[in-house]
Design a protein around this motif. Structure first.
Motif, PDB file in Angstrom:
ATOM      1  N   PRO A   1       1.223  -1.158  -0.505  1.00 48.97           N
ATOM      2  CA  PRO A   1       0.012   0.159  -0.101  1.00 48.97           C
ATOM      3  C   PRO A   1       0.838   1.550   0.137  1.00 48.97           C
ATOM      4  O   PRO A   1       0.393   1.638  -0.969  1.00 48.97           O
ATOM      5  CB  PRO A   1      -0.421   0.167   0.889  1.00 48.97           C
ATOM      6  N   LEU A   2       2.578   1.337   0.843  1.00 48.09           N
ATOM      7  CA  LEU A   2       2.892   2.865   0.392  1.00 48.09           C
ATOM      8  C   LEU A   2       3.392   2.811  -0.958  1.00 48.09           C
ATOM      9  O   LEU A   2       3.199   4.159  -0.943  1.00 48.09           O
ATOM     10  CB  LEU A   2       4.492   2.203   1.616  1.00 48.09           C
ATOM     11  N   LEU A   3       4.218   1.771  -1.617  1.00 48.27           N
ATOM     12  CA  LEU A   3       4.124   1.845  -2.797  1.00 48.27           C
ATOM     13  C   LEU A   3       3.334   2.413  -3.364  1.00 48.27           C
ATOM     14  O   LEU A   3       3.781   3.934  -4.720  1.00 48.27           O
ATOM     15  CB  LEU A   3       5.239   0.457  -3.548  1.00 48.27           C
ATOM     16  N   LEU A   4       2.098   1.622  -3.406  1.00 49.63           N
ATOM     17  CA  LEU A   4       0.698   2.715  -4.472  1.00 49.63           C
ATOM     18  C   LEU A   4       0.987   3.727  -4.121  1.00 49.63           C
ATOM     19  O   LEU A   4       0.285   4.484  -4.414  1.00 49.63           O
ATOM     20  CB  LEU A   4      -0.664   1.876  -3.893  1.00 49.63           C
ATOM     21  N   GLN A   5       0.622   4.304  -2.577  1.00 49.88           N
ATOM     22  CA  GLN A   5       0.477   5.907  -2.489  1.00 49.88           C
ATOM     23  C   GLN A   5       1.931   7.034  -2.399  1.00 49.88           C
ATOM     24  O   GLN A   5       1.346   7.711  -3.086  1.00 49.88           O
ATOM     25  CB  GLN A   5       0.393   5.679  -0.886  1.00 49.88           C
ATOM     26  N   VAL A   6       2.571   6.112  -3.030  1.00 47.23           N
ATOM     27  CA  VAL A   6       4.160   7.393  -4.026  1.00 47.23           C
ATOM     28  C   VAL A   6       4.283   6.627  -5.038  1.00 47.23           C
ATOM     29  O   VAL A   6       5.204   7.491  -6.270  1.00 47.23           O
ATOM     30  CB  VAL A   6       5.743   6.794  -3.153  1.00 47.23           C
ATOM     31  N   ASN A   7       3.120   5.888  -5.570  1.00 44.05           N
ATOM     32  CA  ASN A   7       3.257   6.022  -7.184  1.00 44.05           C
ATOM     33  C   ASN A   7       3.558   6.878  -8.187  1.00 44.05           C
ATOM     34  O   ASN A   7       1.906   7.943  -7.680  1.00 44.05           O
ATOM     35  CB  ASN A   7       2.211   4.354  -7.454  1.00 44.05           C
ATOM     36  N   GLY A   8       4.194   7.645  -9.176  1.00 44.96           N
ATOM     37  CA  GLY A   8       3.754   8.330 -10.069  1.00 44.96           C
ATOM     38  C   GLY A   8       4.982   8.907  -9.788  1.00 44.96           C
ATOM     39  O   GLY A   8       6.020   8.977  -9.500  1.00 44.96           O
ATOM     40  N   GLN A   9       4.811   9.984 -10.188  1.00 38.41           N
ATOM     41  CA  GLN A   9       5.829  11.253  -9.936  1.00 38.41           C
ATOM     42  C   GLN A   9       5.840  12.168  -9.247  1.00 38.41           C
ATOM     43  O   GLN A   9       4.906  12.907  -9.078  1.00 38.41           O
ATOM     44  CB  GLN A   9       6.113  12.171 -11.906  1.00 38.41           C
ATOM     45  N   TRP A  10       7.268  12.563  -8.722  1.00 44.38           N
ATOM     46  CA  TRP A  10       7.693  13.794  -7.334  1.00 44.38           C
ATOM     47  C   TRP A  10       8.096  14.602  -7.349  1.00 44.38           C
ATOM     48  O   TRP A  10       9.231  14.334  -8.320  1.00 44.38           O
ATOM     49  CB  TRP A  10       7.254  12.443  -5.873  1.00 44.38           C
ATOM     50  N   LYS A  11       8.230  16.149  -7.124  1.00 44.10           N
ATOM     51  CA  LYS A  11       9.106  16.305  -7.958  1.00 44.10           C
ATOM     52  C   LYS A  11       9.541  17.589  -6.293  1.00 44.10           C
ATOM     53  O   LYS A  11       8.806  17.487  -4.971  1.00 44.10           O
ATOM     54  CB  LYS A  11       8.499  18.060  -8.682  1.00 44.10           C
ATOM     55  N   LEU A  12      11.064  17.675  -6.184  1.00 44.26           N
ATOM     56  CA  LEU A  12      11.377  17.971  -5.152  1.00 44.26           C
ATOM     57  C   LEU A  12      11.164  19.258  -4.964  1.00 44.26           C
ATOM     58  O   LEU A  12      10.879  20.611  -5.799  1.00 44.26           O
ATOM     59  CB  LEU A  12      13.182  18.023  -5.069  1.00 44.26           C
ATOM     60  N   ILE A  13      10.564  20.418  -3.768  1.00 47.38           N
ATOM     61  CA  ILE A  13      10.188  21.343  -3.712  1.00 47.38           C
ATOM     62  C   ILE A  13      11.269  22.080  -2.511  1.00 47.38           C
ATOM     63  O   ILE A  13      11.471  23.172  -2.537  1.00 47.38           O
ATOM     64  CB  ILE A  13       8.519  21.278  -2.820  1.00 47.38           C
ATOM     65  N   LYS A  14      11.955  21.215  -1.624  1.00 46.48           N
ATOM     66  CA  LYS A  14      12.170  21.720  -0.184  1.00 46.48           C
ATOM     67  C   LYS A  14      12.940  21.278   0.454  1.00 46.48           C
ATOM     68  O   LYS A  14      13.327  20.110   0.308  1.00 46.48           O
ATOM     69  CB  LYS A  14      12.047  22.717   0.873  1.00 46.48           C
ATOM     70  N   ILE A  15      14.304  21.577   1.235  1.00 50.43           N
ATOM     71  CA  ILE A  15      14.971  20.526   1.742  1.00 50.43           C
ATOM     72  C   ILE A  15      14.695  21.208   3.180  1.00 50.43           C
ATOM     73  O   ILE A  15      15.040  22.305   3.742  1.00 50.43           O
ATOM     74  CB  ILE A  15      16.128  20.506   1.210  1.00 50.43           C
ATOM     75  N   GLY A  16      14.698  20.462   3.996  1.00 50.40           N
ATOM     76  CA  GLY A  16      14.592  20.700   5.532  1.00 50.40           C
ATOM     77  C   GLY A  16      16.044  20.505   5.671  1.00 50.40           C
ATOM     78  O   GLY A  16      16.618  19.513   5.910  1.00 50.40           O
ATOM     79  N   ILE A  17      17.051  21.414   6.370  1.00 50.46           N
ATOM     80  CA  ILE A  17      18.340  21.043   7.716  1.00 50.46           C
ATOM     81  C   ILE A  17      18.004  20.589   8.939  1.00 50.46           C
ATOM     82  O   ILE A  17      16.859  20.406  10.124  1.00 50.46           O
ATOM     83  CB  ILE A  17      18.935  22.475   7.809  1.00 50.46           C
ATOM     84  N   GLY A  18      18.215  19.282   8.188  1.00 51.50           N
ATOM     85  CA  GLY A  18      18.515  18.422  10.137  1.00 51.50           C
ATOM     86  C   GLY A  18      18.917  19.139  11.356  1.00 51.50           C
ATOM     87  O   GLY A  18      18.507  19.052  12.286  1.00 51.50           O
ATOM     88  N   PHE A  19      20.322  19.591  11.519  1.00 58.12           N
ATOM     89  CA  PHE A  19      20.496  20.147  12.625  1.00 58.12           C
ATOM     90  C   PHE A  19      21.098  21.846  11.954  1.00 58.12           C
ATOM     91  O   PHE A  19      22.182  21.687  11.483  1.00 58.12           O
ATOM     92  CB  PHE A  19      21.565  19.767  13.260  1.00 58.12           C
ATOM     93  N   PRO A  20      20.306  22.538  11.903  1.00 52.57           N
ATOM     94  CA  PRO A  20      20.294  24.498  11.674  1.00 52.57           C
ATOM     95  C   PRO A  20      21.568  24.303  12.471  1.00 52.57           C
ATOM     96  O   PRO A  20      21.648  24.938  13.780  1.00 52.57           O
ATOM     97  CB  PRO A  20      19.622  24.349  11.315  1.00 52.57           C
ATOM     98  N   ALA A  21      22.285  25.439  11.822  1.00 50.60           N
ATOM     99  CA  ALA A  21      23.314  26.567  12.540  1.00 50.60           C
ATOM    100  C   ALA A  21      22.096  27.663  12.993  1.00 50.60           C
ATOM    101  O   ALA A  21      21.360  27.332  12.771  1.00 50.60           O
ATOM    102  CB  ALA A  21      24.678  26.949  12.071  1.00 50.60           C
TER     103      ALA A  21
END
Length: 141
Positions: free
Chosen positions: A24-44
């Motif tokens: 079911p998770l693969l069915l949920q992600v099926n298709g094309q996705w575009k990178l919108i933003k990157i969250g910084i793990g531990f920002p300065a």
């Protein structure tokens, strides 16, 4: 006529079984996705908590056969089989995608208000990555 009807019914049943066996998770992600933003793990301190990517990245998932393709600036940079697992060592159930060719994984989640798929920075299978970035993707197809 009866033979043709039996043949058509068999094809329909086989295709239904193939879809039923897809995670079911693969069915949920099926298709094309575009990178919108990157969250910084531990920002300065005082630094940004997220950044806009300086490149174009698209992910393509084909749930029916478990294929994954990463396209960066118009070039295919990764093609592999992908599967779903959960982290047995985590304190709570965390879904993860396993990228078979590179033997790496990424935790996966979804945001609620803006519907994004979030992939945590990938790490080798068996290792734990605690300070990576989060990559936010928006569905385009």
């Amino acid at each position: 006529m009866r033979t043709i009807l039996t043949f058509i019914c068999t094809i329909v049943l086989l295709s239904a079984c193939e879809t039923a066996n897809t995670d079911p998770l693969l069915l949920q992600v099926n298709g094309q996705w575009k990178l919108i933003k990157i969250g910084i793990g531990f920002p300065a301190p005082g630094g940004p908590t997220e950044i806009q990517p300086t490149y174009q990245e698209t992910l393509e998932f084909d749930a029916s056969n478990g294929n994954f393709t990463r396209i960066k600036d118009g070039k295919v940079v990764e093609q592999t089989k992908v599967s779903v697992s959960s982290d047995k060592k985590a304190t709570y159930n965390r879904d993860m995608l396993i990228f078979e060719k590179s033997n790496t994984y990424s935790y996966i989640s979804f945001t609620e208000t803006s519907k994004y798929m979030v992939l945590y920075q990938s790490a080798p299978v068996g290792s734990t990555l605690a300070d990576g970035n989060s990559f936010f993707y928006e569905k385009i197809k």
